[in-house]
Design an enzyme around this catalytic site. Structure first.
Site, PDB file in Angstrom:
ATOM      1  N   TYR A 147       0.852  -1.184   0.000  1.00  0.00           N
ATOM      2  CA  TYR A 147       0.000   0.000   0.000  1.00  0.00           C
ATOM      3  C   TYR A 147       0.890   1.236   0.000  1.00  0.00           C
ATOM      4  O   TYR A 147       1.818   1.329   0.795  1.00  0.00           O
ATOM      5  CB  TYR A 147      -0.903   0.008   1.239  1.00  0.00           C
ATOM      6  N   ASP A 242       9.178   2.952  -0.216  1.00  0.00           N
ATOM      7  CA  ASP A 242       8.145   3.601   0.578  1.00  0.00           C
ATOM      8  C   ASP A 242       8.385   3.216   2.035  1.00  0.00           C
ATOM      9  O   ASP A 242       8.045   2.119   2.465  1.00  0.00           O
ATOM     10  CB  ASP A 242       6.759   3.154   0.091  1.00  0.00           C
ATOM     11  N   LYS A 270       4.348   9.323   8.731  1.00  0.00           N
ATOM     12  CA  LYS A 270       4.081   8.845  10.097  1.00  0.00           C
ATOM     13  C   LYS A 270       5.035   9.420  11.147  1.00  0.00           C
ATOM     14  O   LYS A 270       4.830  10.540  11.605  1.00  0.00           O
ATOM     15  CB  LYS A 270       4.050   7.319  10.102  1.00  0.00           C
TER      16      LYS A 270
HETATM   17  N1  PMP Z   1       2.700   4.199   2.317  1.00  0.00           N
HETATM   18  C1  PMP Z   1       2.635   3.279   3.272  1.00  0.00           C
HETATM   19  C2  PMP Z   1       3.655   2.183   3.313  1.00  0.00           C
HETATM   20  C3  PMP Z   1       1.623   3.338   4.243  1.00  0.00           C
HETATM   21  O1  PMP Z   1       1.559   2.404   5.188  1.00  0.00           O
HETATM   22  C4  PMP Z   1       0.683   4.402   4.188  1.00  0.00           C
HETATM   23  C5  PMP Z   1      -0.441   4.535   5.197  1.00  0.00           C
HETATM   24  N2  PMP Z   1      -0.593   3.572   6.120  1.00  0.00           N
HETATM   25  C6  PMP Z   1       0.807   5.329   3.170  1.00  0.00           C
HETATM   26  C7  PMP Z   1       1.824   5.212   2.243  1.00  0.00           C
HETATM   27  C8  PMP Z   1      -0.148   6.468   3.057  1.00  0.00           C
HETATM   28  O2  PMP Z   1       0.047   7.385   4.081  1.00  0.00           O
HETATM   29  P1  PMP Z   1      -1.128   8.381   4.508  1.00  0.00           P
HETATM   30  O3  PMP Z   1      -2.170   7.548   5.172  1.00  0.00           O
HETATM   31  O4  PMP Z   1      -0.439   9.351   5.434  1.00  0.00           O
HETATM   32  O5  PMP Z   1      -1.621   9.045   3.277  1.00  0.00           O
END
Ligand code: PMP
Length: 430
Positions: A147, A242, A270
């Site tokens: 994700y 990511d 985060k």
């Molecule tokens: N990349 C990863 C690996 C994530 O786990 C998340 C959200 N859990 C995101 C991107 C997206 O981040 P956001 O919810 O702050 O948009």
């Protein structure tokens, strides 16, 4: 044990549903996967949260990762409060933004320059645009069950809330956007090699969570990240890690430091905002300098580098020295071992995967190496386990496809309370 008192949460959920779709501002909060309604939270302190009915829980969601120092850490609160008193936003540069960028550059191997944004989604979307702008290519290779936020092109076979709700992709994503995405199973050397042989010349980027945590935690097999590095370089695509979850969590410099594989670009979120909305993307200077106003790849943001978020991020990173990672690693190991032992003594086959600050209890008799493995787990058992934990004051992520996020505020007391609850919860499943 009966379910904790939830009258006020139920009433608030009814009220919220009339004005907020599904009553929540992000799907996995809804708890549909465990057949419950959401618990409305009043406050948090350290490792504990309290709901509006007065129940307290040891929290393993910790806002889905940002709160590595626990809730309302005094130094984080003090920094944010001081920043707010000086003004909440200027839309002009501040010194603290450069301080945070320097801190990131100092920690994260791939980061020579940094651009702040407001969410992980925005960071992933922007990194992708930069990769496409820099390479002049359109296609992107991603992994099933990964994700990267709700970026159109990356929603296909995505993990997290989509996996939880068994949604393969989303309506509203155009065929054109989906057509530029090549999807490969995680940890499959053969299939990633085949995909690069077929599409390599058109690939702008290979995008990966270096330790995927949105299909549950599924660490890379030995040599897999190295292979991604080699293949990206050989086909002229950028390697984008990511590290929204793993950044500043699994090690000081993230998973790229832990595995000693350096990507071209890195997506961060985060922890970087310490619980206030912030994210960033970073990487090689020659790439980052292609961003406006230095270059012509456009990306902008009214609240980017917001003073409150930067203050919370800096205060949080200050707490994260080597000792902090040793402490978090020890807690995670003991939690993982304790949960595996409790399952074994209850006769419930599980596979516990973990890395510092991250953990998933897969209801599977087999090790889980990819999305297919995660998807074959006994989801009903997971739901029952999670409900039983909740009833005993343990707030675990209400989805098989998410990670537990222990924090530096979790200690002996929390470990004991968690493992005692887990013994009962596994017995409920057996
Ligand atoms: N990349 C990863 C690996 C994530 O786990 C998340 C959200 N859990 C995101 C991107 C997206 O981040 P956001 O919810 O702050 O948009």
């Amino acid at each position: 044990m009966p379910r904790a008192m939830a009258d006020r949460s139920e009433r608030e959920f009814d009220r919220a549903r009339t004005v907020i779709p599904g009553g929540v501002n992000s799907p996995v909060r809804a708890m549909q996967a465990i057949g419950r309604n959401p618990i409305f939270i009043k406050s948090g302190s350290g490792a504990e949260i309290e709901d509006i009915d007065g129940n307290t829980y040891v929290d393993y969601v910790c806002s889905w990762g940002p709160l590595i120092a626990g809730h309302a850490h005094p130094e984080v609160i003090e920094s944010v409060t001081a920043a707010a008193a000086d003004g909440t936003s200027f839309g002009a540069p501040t010194e603290a933004e450069t301080d945070l960028a320097e801190e990131i550059v100092q920690r994260v191997p791939a980061a020579e320059m940094v651009r702040m944004v407001n969410s992980g989604t925005e960071a992933a979307m922007s990194a992708l645009r930069l990769a496409r702008g820099a390479t002049g290519r359109d296609k992107v290779l991603k992994f099933a069950g990964a994700y990267h936020g709700h970026v159109d092109a990356l929603l296909a076979q995505a993990g997290s809330g989509l996996a939880t709700a068994a949604v393969p992709a989303s309506p509203g994503v155009t065929e054109g956007q989906a057509a530029d995405t090549v999807i490969v199973p995680w940890n499959s050397e053969e299939q990633v090699e085949e995909a690069v042989a077929e599409h390599g010349a058109e690939l702008a980027a290979i995008v990966a969570e270096p330790i995927p945590a949105n299909m549950g935690v599924v660490p890379p097999n030995k040599g897999f990240l190295e292979l991604l590095r080699e293949l990206s370089t050989s086909c002229g695509a950028l390697l984008v890690f990511d590290e929204v979850i793993t950044g500043f969590r699994v090690a000081r410099g993230g998973a790229q430091e832990l595995y000693d594989v350096t990507p071209d670009l890195v997506v961060l979120g985060k922890v970087i905002g310490g619980g206030v909305p912030a994210a960033a993307y970073a990487g090689r200077s020659d790439l980052m300098c292609q961003l406006a106003p230095e270059g012509d790849v456009y990306q902008a943001g009214t609240l980017s580098g917001n003073p409150l978020a930067v203050a919370a991020g800096l205060a949080t990173l200050k707490l994260l020295d080597e000792g902090a990672y040793e402490q978090l690693g020890r807690y995670t190991d003991r939690l993982a071992q304790g949960l595996a032992a409790a399952a074994l003594s209850a006769g419930v086959p599980v596979y516990v995967a973990s890395s510092t600050g991250l953990l998933t209890v897969f209801f599977s008799s087999q090790p889980v190496h990819d999305y297919e493995g995660a998807s074959s787990c006994r989801l009903e058992n997971f739901a029952e386990f999670c409900r039983a934990l909740q009833d005993r004051g343990i707030y675990a992520p209400p989805s098989q496809f998410e990670a537990w996020f222990p924090s530096l505020a979790h200690g002996e007391k929390e470990l004991e309370r968690t493992l005692e609850a887990a013994e009962h919860a596994f017995e409920a499943v057996a």
